[in-house]
Scaffold this active site. Sequence first.
Site, PDB file in Angstrom:
ATOM      1  N   THR A 150      -0.424  -0.955   8.983  1.00  0.00           N
ATOM      2  CA  THR A 150      -0.105  -0.364   7.794  1.00  0.00           C
ATOM      3  C   THR A 150       0.506  -1.239   6.845  1.00  0.00           C
ATOM      4  OG1 THR A 150       0.224   1.932   6.821  1.00  0.00           O
ATOM      5  CG2 THR A 150       0.948   1.287   8.405  1.00  0.00           C
ATOM      6  N   GLU A 152       2.014   0.948   5.479  1.00  0.00           N
ATOM      7  CA  GLU A 152       3.561   1.832   5.593  1.00  0.00           C
ATOM      8  C   GLU A 152       5.388   1.005   5.944  1.00  0.00           C
ATOM      9  OE1 GLU A 152       4.456   4.732   4.666  1.00  0.00           O
ATOM     10  OE2 GLU A 152       2.162   4.867   3.433  1.00  0.00           O
ATOM     11  N   TYR A 174       6.789   7.012  11.183  1.00  0.00           N
ATOM     12  CA  TYR A 174       5.365   6.377  11.671  1.00  0.00           C
ATOM     13  C   TYR A 174       5.320   4.848  11.691  1.00  0.00           C
ATOM     14  CZ  TYR A 174       0.681   5.165   9.678  1.00  0.00           C
ATOM     15  OH  TYR A 174      -1.056   4.039  10.217  1.00  0.00           O
ATOM     16  N   LYS A 178       4.465   1.836  14.184  1.00  0.00           N
ATOM     17  CA  LYS A 178       3.919   0.811  14.351  1.00  0.00           C
ATOM     18  C   LYS A 178       3.903  -0.362  13.862  1.00  0.00           C
ATOM     19  CE  LYS A 178      -0.829   2.810  13.299  1.00  0.00           C
ATOM     20  NZ  LYS A 178      -1.923   2.318  13.448  1.00  0.00           N
TER      21      LYS A 178
END
Length: 385
Positions: A150, A152, A174, A178
């Site tokens: 991701t 992010e 999150y 990840k």
Amino acid sequence: MTIVKQPFTAILLVPDTRMNNNMKKTALITGVTGQDGSFLAEFLIEKGYDVHGTIRRSSVDYRERIAHLEGNENFHLHYADLGDSMSILQVVQKVRPDEIYNLAAQSHVQVSFDSPEFTADVDATGVLRVLEAVRLSGLAGTCRIYQASTSELYGKVEEVPQNENTPFHPYSPYAVAKLYGFWIVKEYREAYNMFCCSGILFNHESERRGETFVTRKITLAAARIAHGKQDKLYLGNLSSLRDWGYAKDYVECMWLILQQDAPQDFVIATGEQHSVREFATLAFRNVGINLRWEGEGLDEKGIDEATGRVLVEVSPDFYRPTDVVNLWGDPTKAKAILGWNPTSTTFEQLVKIMTDADMEKVAVERAGEQVRTNLAEYLEKGIVK
């Protein structure tokens, strides 16, 4: 088998390698019921794959996105959970896939602040469970693994736009989970010579996006407001910038990553950037409402130019403890090596696809059904987070 006769009446059975080369490939998709998983399943079936997907046991039916695939002779479902290593191992040993696409995750950034431990177990340790299942099943040399990473990871960005060499600075539970997933994939690639790669996907949306994600929340609210079934939409930071693409285009890139001669990681993005405000403006315009924006920060409002009604307001409830505000991907490597076109669906087309689908959805909802604008009720129902 090809039968070859030799002198002295001996008969040798020689394996027909042409048959092996033409055999149907088998793919295993975790998270097959999600937006990406459903599009990928369709894509791989069209490519001639035998597709297996994992689902979690639930008393609530959440298979709407794949209902049209059930009954297809090349589509199969298995119960498994990334939080349960035994179930993952059993499925991998049973299916013995040529390719695994690990798309399952707790994928909501805001939820990761509320459920950080669950997020870590699924998004971090869950990746390890998939890798170990492949290794322990003796498939390390034959099974290729795609890990859904991701944008992010870049979090509190250190450069714009972001590419494969940009330093990571995760800014949510999150993203931290990840990041472990990204690095454990890289470790298994180098330690065990496994063909495993990460696709660092920037925001990708569609008409199948979950209704709690901001883009779908906007298009669904615009449709309901246009149909008179909702009064107002509450959002968070309207100035947040994102690189939004169409999920249906992105699953092709996942497949292309596993077709390369050597495993490597790729940024998957459009190379364009838009604000939440722009997305909302376009979504409402697509349903016949022109918004005028007034005020700044928490006082900013989206006003219907035709009626003067306030249709969009900002609520502090949707600001995150640490908020990522500037994601913008550089897909140069993916375009050059994979030959992928990141803008085959434009931003404007993406928003139209989503709003058109939600206008159809809302049109057939019960006539008396309305979504109230009471913020406490919104939060309770989980509609807007």
